[in-house]
Design an enzyme around this catalytic site. Sequence first.
Site, PDB file in Angstrom:
ATOM      1  N   ASP A 100     -23.622 -29.950 -15.976  1.00 14.16           N
ATOM      2  CA  ASP A 100     -23.629 -28.809 -15.049  1.00 14.16           C
ATOM      3  C   ASP A 100     -24.501 -29.057 -13.815  1.00 14.16           C
ATOM      4  O   ASP A 100     -24.996 -28.103 -13.214  1.00 14.16           O
ATOM      5  CB  ASP A 100     -24.086 -27.529 -15.780  1.00 14.16           C
ATOM      6  CG  ASP A 100     -23.628 -26.273 -15.040  1.00 14.16           C
ATOM      7  OD1 ASP A 100     -22.574 -26.336 -14.385  1.00 14.16           O
ATOM      8  OD2 ASP A 100     -24.331 -25.248 -15.110  1.00 14.16           O
ATOM      9  N   HIS A 144     -22.810 -33.787 -20.722  1.00 12.16           N
ATOM     10  CA  HIS A 144     -23.358 -33.167 -21.931  1.00 12.16           C
ATOM     11  C   HIS A 144     -23.696 -34.228 -22.961  1.00 12.16           C
ATOM     12  O   HIS A 144     -22.954 -35.199 -23.153  1.00 12.16           O
ATOM     13  CB  HIS A 144     -22.351 -32.172 -22.511  1.00 12.16           C
ATOM     14  CG  HIS A 144     -22.962 -31.185 -23.465  1.00 12.16           C
ATOM     15  ND1 HIS A 144     -23.386 -31.529 -24.723  1.00 12.16           N
ATOM     16  CD2 HIS A 144     -23.222 -29.857 -23.321  1.00 12.16           C
ATOM     17  CE1 HIS A 144     -23.877 -30.447 -25.319  1.00 12.16           C
ATOM     18  NE2 HIS A 144     -23.784 -29.421 -24.490  1.00 12.16           N
ATOM     19  N   LYS A 202     -21.383 -32.799 -10.893  1.00 14.80           N
ATOM     20  CA  LYS A 202     -20.701 -34.086 -10.693  1.00 14.80           C
ATOM     21  C   LYS A 202     -19.219 -33.879 -10.362  1.00 14.80           C
ATOM     22  O   LYS A 202     -18.684 -34.495  -9.447  1.00 14.80           O
ATOM     23  CB  LYS A 202     -20.846 -34.954 -11.956  1.00 14.80           C
ATOM     24  CG  LYS A 202     -22.277 -35.358 -12.272  1.00 14.80           C
ATOM     25  CD  LYS A 202     -22.362 -36.284 -13.457  1.00 14.80           C
ATOM     26  CE  LYS A 202     -21.906 -35.627 -14.757  1.00 14.80           C
ATOM     27  NZ  LYS A 202     -22.744 -34.460 -15.130  1.00 14.80           N
ATOM     28  N   THR A 203     -18.563 -33.014 -11.130  1.00 12.77           N
ATOM     29  CA  THR A 203     -17.136 -32.788 -10.914  1.00 12.77           C
ATOM     30  C   THR A 203     -16.881 -32.074  -9.589  1.00 12.77           C
ATOM     31  O   THR A 203     -15.937 -32.400  -8.860  1.00 12.77           O
ATOM     32  CB  THR A 203     -16.540 -31.993 -12.084  1.00 12.77           C
ATOM     33  OG1 THR A 203     -16.757 -32.721 -13.303  1.00 12.77           O
ATOM     34  CG2 THR A 203     -15.045 -31.776 -11.902  1.00 12.77           C
TER      35      THR A 203
END
Length: 637
Positions: A13, A64, A16-17
Site C-alpha cells: 500500500d 504484502h 507501487k501499482t
Amino acid sequence: MKHIIIGTAGHVDHGKTCLTRALTGVDTDRLKEEQKRGITIEIGFAQLTLPNGQRASIIDVPGHEKFIRNMLVGAAGMDVVLLVIAADEGFMPQTREHLGILSLLGVQNGIIVITKADMVEEEWLEAIQEEAREDVQGTFLAQAPMIAVSSHTGQGLEELKALIVQLVEGAEQRNQDRPFRVPVDRLFSVDGFGTVITGTLLEGSMSLGDEVCVYPSGKKARVRGLQNHDCPTERVEAGMRVAVNLSGVDKADLKRGDTLAKPSSMILSKQMDVQLTMLKDAPYPIKNDTQLHFHHGTRELVCKCVLLGRDTLEAGETGYAQLRFQEEVAVKHTDPFVVRFFSPTVTVGGGRILNADPGRHKRNDPNILAGLAARASGAADRQILQALGDAGDAMLKGGELAKAAGLTEGELEEALPHLLEAGEAVDLGGRYLSHERVDQLWEKAVQLLSAYHKAQPLQPGMNRGEFRGKLLPKAPPAAADALAAYFVEHRGLRLEGPTLALPGFQVVWNSFYTALRDQIVQVYQQAGLSPGNLDELLAGFGKKQEGARQVVQRLLYDGDLIALTPQILVDRAHYETALHALYTLFDQNPQLALPAFRDALGISRKYALAFLEYWDGSGVTRKTGDTRTLLKPKQAG
C-alpha cells in the site's frame, strides 16, 4: 536496442501499482481479488515508453509479506528498481526486506521514489527523504537519485521518467550471446493456439521455430509464436518480457517455476556449492544442516544447507555452503539465489552458485574452500583453472569447459589464450588440462613406465594402448594419445613405433638374458619349419621361464622370430625359406592348394595351415574356396 526490465519494490500500500499506472496507463492489478482488496497479489507487467522513445518493461511486485514469494518471482528479472516509499509512512519492514532481496540478486541500479507526496506537508516530506537516505546506506541505493512524486496529481512524474532514461542508458545490456532461458512465471492455454508461457528472457535470444527444452522435466517443444507486450514478433532478446506459444507440449507438462531454455544449456542439480551472504539484519543465523527455502528464478524449493569451513553463519557474514535438494533444479554457474528461513519464513540471505554440479565434500577440506574462493573471485582465468581442476582427468573440450566454468564460449576464447601462453593450462588437441594436472599425470606416467621397465627390461617400452588404459582409463583414446604426444615433445618421453619409454631408458642384454637368447635362437633354428608349442618351450626353462618369455618377446619385436600364431613361432631364416617356396609354387600355378604347399615343404598340415593363414592375414595371399591366389608379388632383391 537495449532491453531493460524495471521493477517496483516496497511495502504494501505504498503506491507501487498506482505509480506503474501513472507511468504507463496500465493497471497491473488484473485479478478480481486484487481489485477488490486494493493490493497486489500476483506480479503485474506493463510497457513503459520513455521520453527518448525507448521502451522498457515494468514489473510490479506485491508488497504484502504474505506474498513475498510472488515478489521473488518478479525480482528475478530486474535490471533497474524503483524503491517505493510512501511519504505518509516512510521506510517499513517490507521495504527493508525487498531491498535486501534485490541486493542479494545483484541488482545494481535504482531510484528511490517517495510516493504520495501530495498527502504530507513539505517539512514532513523532507524528514521522510532524510530518513530514507539513512536507511539505504550500505546498499546499492546508497548514492541513488531520490525523487518525490504523486501518482494522483502528476507531481514529479516527468522528472522521474528523465531519471529512468539516465539509468536505462547506463544499465548494462543483458548477455545475448548465451543460450536463451526464460523462467516461467505464468502459463495458460489459448483456444486454437495451445500452450503459452510468459516470463522474462534473462539471456540470449529466441526466434520462431527454435527448439526449446522444459527444465527440469526435459520435455522438448518448439516455438510456435512470440509476443512482447501483446505484440507479435519473430525474435525476442535478453531483457524483454515475452509470451511464448509452444507446440509439442500441453499445459499439464509445465508449471510455474520451470525454465524454458535451449536444449543442453542448463545443469540439473540436486546439490550445489554456493557463496552465501547473510543480510545484515537477518533475524536468525544459519546453522549447519539448517533447512531453508531456496528461491531461484521463479522456482522455490526446500534445501538442506551444509556449511563449509564453519558451523554457523551470522547476520552480515559471508561463507561457503553446499545446498542439497530432494528434487532436481535447473541452474547455471554464477546464478543468483535467495534463501528464506524454513520457519518462520523470513528472508535471511542469498548469494551466487559457484559450482552447480559438485560431489559431496568434507566440510572442512581446505582444498575445497580454496577452490570455491577461486570461483567466487569472478575472474575468468581463475574460474577456468578451477573448472579444469574439478574436472580431474576429464580433458574438457571448449564448449564443455565454458559450461563448467560458467562462461560463454566468447568469454572462454578471450581468457583461455592467456592461460595457455602463461603455461597454466595445456591444449591437448582441442581438449584442456591444467598445468598442475599435467604435472601430476607425468609423475604417474613415470611411475607406470619405471615399473614396466623394471618388470620388462628387454622391451623397448610399454605399448601405447596399455599406456592409455593405465594412465587415463576413462579418457577418449585420442585425448590420451594427445597427452602422450605432449609428453614426447615437452618431457622427453620416447616414442618407438607402438611403444613408449622413459627418457634415457636402454635395453641391456646382461649375461642372464644373453644366455637365454642363445638357447632360444638355437631351439628355433634347429626346429626348422615345424617348431613346437611356445608354452611347452617356455615350460622347459623351469624357474627361468619368465626370463625366457621376455627374451621371446624381444626377439619378436626385433623380427628375429615371426609369430604365425600366438603359439607357433618360426626363426626368420626359416620363414624366408617358406616364403620363397610359396612364390616358387605360384610361379608354377596361379592357384595354390594347401596339400601342394604342405608337400612342397615337407611339413604337417598344422604348420602349413599356420603359414598360409598368416599370409592371408598379412595380405600376401587370399583364400577363395579351397585354394589361394597371390596378392603381393615377390619383391626384387
